[in-house]
Structure formats: C-alpha cells, structure tokens
Design a protein around this motif. Structure first.
Motif, short mmCIF file in Angstrom:
data_model
loop_
_atom_site.label_atom_id
_atom_site.label_comp_id
_atom_site.label_asym_id
_atom_site.label_seq_id
_atom_site.Cartn_x
_atom_site.Cartn_y
_atom_site.Cartn_z
N THR A 191 0.95 -1.16 0.17
CA THR A 191 -0.01 -0.07 0.15
C THR A 191 0.67 1.22 0.16
O THR A 191 2.04 1.25 0.42
CB THR A 191 -0.70 0.06 1.22
N PHE A 192 0.25 2.48 -0.49
CA PHE A 192 0.95 3.69 -0.46
C PHE A 192 0.35 4.71 0.53
O PHE A 192 -0.28 5.57 0.30
CB PHE A 192 1.09 4.14 -1.76
N SER A 193 0.61 4.49 1.77
CA SER A 193 -0.12 5.34 2.70
C SER A 193 0.88 6.70 2.87
O SER A 193 1.77 6.93 2.16
CB SER A 193 -0.34 4.56 4.12
N ASP A 194 0.06 7.66 3.62
CA ASP A 194 1.05 8.61 3.62
C ASP A 194 2.36 8.42 4.17
O ASP A 194 3.54 9.16 4.07
CB ASP A 194 0.30 9.87 4.58
N GLU A 195 2.70 7.43 5.38
CA GLU A 195 3.68 7.24 5.95
C GLU A 195 4.74 6.43 5.09
O GLU A 195 5.86 6.92 5.08
CB GLU A 195 3.55 6.04 7.11
N ILE A 196 4.16 5.80 3.90
CA ILE A 196 5.16 4.97 2.89
C ILE A 196 5.64 6.31 2.10
O ILE A 196 7.06 6.45 1.75
CB ILE A 196 4.36 4.05 2.39
N LYS A 197 4.87 7.30 1.89
CA LYS A 197 5.13 8.30 0.90
C LYS A 197 6.22 9.11 1.49
O LYS A 197 7.06 9.66 0.79
CB LYS A 197 3.92 9.08 0.32
N ALA A 198 6.17 9.25 2.81
CA ALA A 198 7.14 10.30 3.53
C ALA A 198 8.50 9.38 3.55
O ALA A 198 9.61 10.12 3.31
CB ALA A 198 6.51 10.46 4.97
N LEU A 199 8.35 8.34 3.77
CA LEU A 199 9.54 7.31 3.80
C LEU A 199 10.34 7.21 2.56
O LEU A 199 11.49 7.31 2.45
CB LEU A 199 9.25 5.84 4.28
N ALA A 200 9.30 7.22 1.46
CA ALA A 200 9.99 7.25 0.02
C ALA A 200 10.60 8.40 -0.32
O ALA A 200 11.69 8.71 -0.93
CB ALA A 200 8.88 7.00 -1.02
N ASP A 201 10.19 9.51 0.28
CA ASP A 201 10.65 10.98 0.08
C ASP A 201 12.05 10.97 0.49
O ASP A 201 13.08 11.58 0.15
CB ASP A 201 9.85 12.07 0.50
N ARG A 202 12.20 10.37 1.79
CA ARG A 202 13.63 10.23 2.37
C ARG A 202 14.43 9.30 1.74
O ARG A 202 15.58 9.55 1.52
CB ARG A 202 13.39 9.84 3.81
N LEU A 203 13.94 8.26 1.32
CA LEU A 203 15.03 7.14 0.66
C LEU A 203 15.20 7.24 -0.88
O LEU A 203 16.14 7.01 -1.15
CB LEU A 203 14.57 5.77 1.05
N LEU A 204 14.04 7.68 -1.54
CA LEU A 204 14.22 7.68 -3.03
C LEU A 204 14.59 8.84 -3.78
O LEU A 204 14.23 9.86 -3.34
CB LEU A 204 12.92 7.11 -3.72
N ASN A 205 15.35 8.82 -4.94
CA ASN A 205 15.75 9.94 -5.63
C ASN A 205 14.98 9.86 -7.03
O ASN A 205 15.54 9.11 -7.91
CB ASN A 205 17.19 10.13 -5.70
N LYS A 206 14.02 10.85 -7.26
CA LYS A 206 13.35 10.63 -8.52
C LYS A 206 12.88 9.29 -9.10
O LYS A 206 13.42 8.86 -10.03
CB LYS A 206 14.04 11.36 -9.53
N PRO A 207 12.38 8.46 -8.15
CA PRO A 207 11.92 7.32 -8.34
C PRO A 207 10.85 7.18 -9.57
O PRO A 207 10.06 7.66 -9.72
CB PRO A 207 11.39 6.50 -7.18
N ALA A 208 10.77 5.74 -10.32
CA ALA A 208 10.00 5.42 -11.14
C ALA A 208 8.94 4.70 -10.15
O ALA A 208 9.14 4.31 -9.14
CB ALA A 208 10.32 4.38 -12.17
#
Length: 486
Positions: A191-208
């Motif tokens: 799932t893509f919850s708000d928490e997951i999106k926040a984690l992705a912002d911290r971890l990923l760089n311009k992800p597909a």
C-alpha cells in the motif's frame, strides 16, 4: 513477453529456466528494466505477485557487471542490502537470491535474530556480495562492528508497509544513516499510505512508480466461503472440514499465538498432523514447520499474521480463517496465499456471531458479499449473543459495546509482551501484532466479573493476554489511545 526480452544475462536466464518460469509477471515485466537502468523505484506489489524476482534478478545482473572493490583485507564487501520485516521472509528472499544467482558467481547470506550471532560473524568475515536481513539483527551487528555497509550499491526495502506496521520506522532511519547516500534504492509496499510516501521521499531519488495488484482486490481464482458457526464449535468444524474433504496443505490463521497452540493440540488429538508457527517458537522449530508444510508431510500449519509472512507456496490449495482479522486488509493478504499462478484456491472463514462486524468490514473492502453456507450439525445456536473479544488491551468485536471497540485501563506494572531474546542478544521480535494488538493488560471482564471463556488471546488456565512478541528494537511504550476505526 518472455524473460529473454528483458535484457537479462544468460546465466540468469538459465537459472530462470531451471526454476520452470518462462513468462514474467506484470511486476517483473515493469520493474526489471527500470532496475537494470540504475534508477530508484517505488513499487506497489504484495506477496504472490512475483515481486521478489522483480528486484532480485536485475540486482544480480547489476552486481555481476560492476567491478568488485575488495576491502583492505581483500574481502568481498557487501554491495547489496535487502531489508525485510520478518525472519521467514528474509529466508525466502535469500533463497531466491541463491536460486536465481546460482550461475552468477555472487555470494549471499541471510541474517536474522533468534539464532546465534557467531556463525553470521564468521560468514561476514569471509565476505559476501548480497545481505538479506531483518532490521534488529542488522543493527546488532553494526553496533558490534561486525559488518561494513559502506560499499552498498543497491538497497532494497521489502514490504515497507509491514515494516511500519511493526514499528520499524526508527530502525529503518538508523539503517539509512549507515548505508551510503549514493546508491540505487528500491522500495516495495503493498500500500502507499502517507507514511510510506514520507519514507519514500527520504529514501528515493526521482523514483519510477509502478503499482500492480492493489491490496483490496482478491483474485478471481480464489473461491471464498463463510461457514457461520457457534463460537464453541469452531475447532470441531475445522477438524470435520479437513477430514471429510481430505484436505492437505491447509494454512489456518488465528489472531494470537495462544489460540494457535490450543488449536494444534486439538487437531493432533483428532489424528490431523498440525504445527503452529509464531514468535514464541524457536527459529529451528519454525524452519522445520515451514519445510514440512511445503513438502506436504505436514497437513495443517496454524499461524498468526506476522509469523505467516514469508510463507510463499505457489499452489497452496486451502486457507482457513479460524478467526477473522479485525483489520480487513489482513483478510485479503491472508487469502492471497492461495489461487496463485492461475491455480484454483479455496479460502474458508469460520465466523461466529462475535465476528459479524469484521465480516461486514471485509465485504465492504472487497466490494462483494462472500457466500454463506451452514454446515449441517454445526449450526450457530439461535440464542447465541455477541460477546467481547479480548485482544491485548483492546476489547473488540460485536460484543464490545457501542462503536465496536473500546479500551480498558492498563494494569499497573504489568509486564510487557515479549520477554527474553531482546536486542543485543540476537532477538528479532515483532513489536506488536500489526494494527491489532497492544502490550499485555488485565483482561476485560463480563458483568459476572470473569473473562469470557472464548476470549481470544487468553492463555490457557487464565492470565493476561499477550500480543505477538516483538521482532526487533526497544520495548514500545504502552499505547493508550484508541486506534482509528478502519
């Protein structure tokens, strides 16, 4: 489309053919080219979609093609780190790395708690290319300076939503501070919850971004059925269904580990081979139970939601919800272990009057009514009224009063769940049952001052209900706020 068209090297294609696969799944077809190009990836996919091969295959190829810079002691450095929430999933992923990488010349190992650290230290000293680990044991090794993550080129965070459910966010942040900033990062989540999106912002760089098989969808290959039954007749009905239908390889879900143990004891008395798998079992017992279940020598495996992570069998024919989960998404995840790869599967739920609210929530989520069938001889008593279900500090279910859930006051100085095997001694333990349990507290009582006999999660002989023990990290603080209704 075939694997040959995805740009994979011949050693990997050879291993794929030997595994019996010819056509990639949707997540594999989309993820493999992205990872091969070296970019970051955020992928929405749950267990059973083939996501593991979706990141393992291109990860192997990238490491095969990049030169190895040995450390000052001429050892191979860890160049890829795959982080998973549970021991079982870590073992499954590392097995896939070995299967697909058998002709790659790359080495790998799995690292989790519940077993001794010294064998892991010895293997680390010899040098490995790919490390699959759970957060707690990884940080234990880092704290003791027995591993070096400064050469990591590819970092994979698998089942990120379950990581957050289990309270691993702080451990994940610690790991991110250890690995190099310049690396390829891949995040997989159901799932893509708000928490997951926040984690992705911290971890990923311009992800597909790739998303397949949303979690609130059930496969058409799964035949779903509900058997209404009296609360005191569930175990007899389960034994009847298994014996009369000659079922084999039956995965049965309970809410709590104590309920799993009691159910196994009953099935064994009925001549049905069964074992339980949960956080209180030793790692060797859990590994043996899974191996026997996969081989078919064990008829029934009884599991809690956390412990079942990593059970990945292509043609599992039967899943039984002995107790419905109070989180409807967990129902979808449970039954998703059957009906895979085009095979037919059956998902049966034994539902008593206390769980009718859970059933309504599930049907609302999957947007369909599940067929009901009363088994002759196991009809629910007409006079049976809903009673509360004790789950840690929560009292839930139809009988929990207005609103369906309420909390009662925690017992003062009560011990928290999950004693022993803590961090520093190698214990990978879940912090709590995801979104469904809390630290131990005094059981709720009925008007007569006793705990209902059917109260789920109550240990045999009385005492406090305990949640699934923690997998990693420090003991959580008691949660006194009521969880948001789902």
């Amino acid at each position: 489309m075939s694997f040959d068209t995805l740009g994979l090297a011949e050693p990997l294609l050879r291993a794929i053919r030997e595994q019996g696969y010819t056509t990639p799944t949707p997540i594999q077809a989309q993820a493999i080219p992205v990872v091969l190009q070296g970019g970051d990836l955020m992928a929405g996919a749950q267990t059973g979609t083939g996501k593991t091969a979706g990141f393992v295959l291109p990860l192997l190829q990238r490491l095969m093609k990049s030169p190895v810079a040995r450390d000052p002691r001429s050892r191979i450095p860890i160049r890829a780190l795959i982080l998973t929430p549970t021991r079982e999933l870590a073992a499954q992923v590392e097995e896939s790395v070995r299967d697909y990488g058998r002709y790659s010349g790359l080495t790998s190992m799995v690292m989790f708690g519940g077993v001794g650290m010294q064998p892991q230290i010895d293997k680390l000293r010899r040098g490995i290319d790919i490390l699959v680990a759970t957060p707690g044991r990884l940080l234990d090794h880092h704290g003791q300076r027995t591993l070096d993550l400064s050469h990591v080129e590819v970092f994979v965070l698998d089942e990120a939503d379950r990581m957050l459910d289990m309270g691993f966010i702080h451990d994940i942040k610690k790991v991110l501070a250890i690995v190099p900033q310049k690396k390829q990062s891949l995040l997989f989540s159901a799932t893509f919850s708000d928490e997951i999106k926040a984690l992705a912002d911290r971890l990923l760089n311009k992800p597909a971004l790739i998303e397949v098989a949303r979690r609130n969808q059930t496969a058409d290959t799964i035949a779903q059925k509900v058997h209404p039954v009296g609360r005191e007749m569930k175990k007899e009905l389960l034994a009847h269904l298994i014996s009369s239908n000659d079922w084999h390889q039956v995965l049965v879900f309970t809410r709590m580990k104590h309920g799993a143990n009691r159910l196994v004891e009953y099935l064994l008395k009925q001549g049905i081979t069964a074992m339980a798998i949960h956080g209180n079992k030793s790692q060797s017992a859990r590994t043996k139970a899974l191996a026997d279940f996969k081989s078919g020598s064990l008829q029934v495996l009884v599991a809690t939601d956390i412990a079942a992570r990593g059970i990945d069998i292509d043609q599992l024919p039967h899943v039984v919800n002995y107790e419905l989960p109070n989180v409807p998404e967990d129902y979808v995840h449970r039954i998703g272990r059957t009906g895979r790869a085009g095979a037919q599967g059956e998902a049966v739920s034994l539902v008593c009057v206390d769980e009718n609210g859970f059933l309504r929530d599930i049907e609302k989520l999957i947007k369909r009514e599940i067929p009901k069938e009363i088994v002759p001889g196991f009809e629910p008593p007409a006079h049976e009224k809903p009673e509360p279900i004790v789950l840690g500090r929560m009292v839930i279910g139809e009988g929990a009063g207005r609103g369906g859930r309420r909390h009662h006051q925690p017992q003062q100085n009560a011990p928290r769940g999950g004693g022993g095997g803590d961090r520093g001694r190698g214990g990978d333990r879940p912090r709590h049952e995801p979104r469904s349990a809390a630290p131990a507290a005094r059981p709720a009582t009925t008007h007569g001052g006793h705990v209902p006999a059917h109260a789920h999660g109550r240990p045999a002989g009385g005492g406090n209900a305990r949640p699934e023990p923690r997998r990693d990290g420090p003991k959580p603080q008691p949660r006194l706020t009521q969880p948001k209704p789902r």
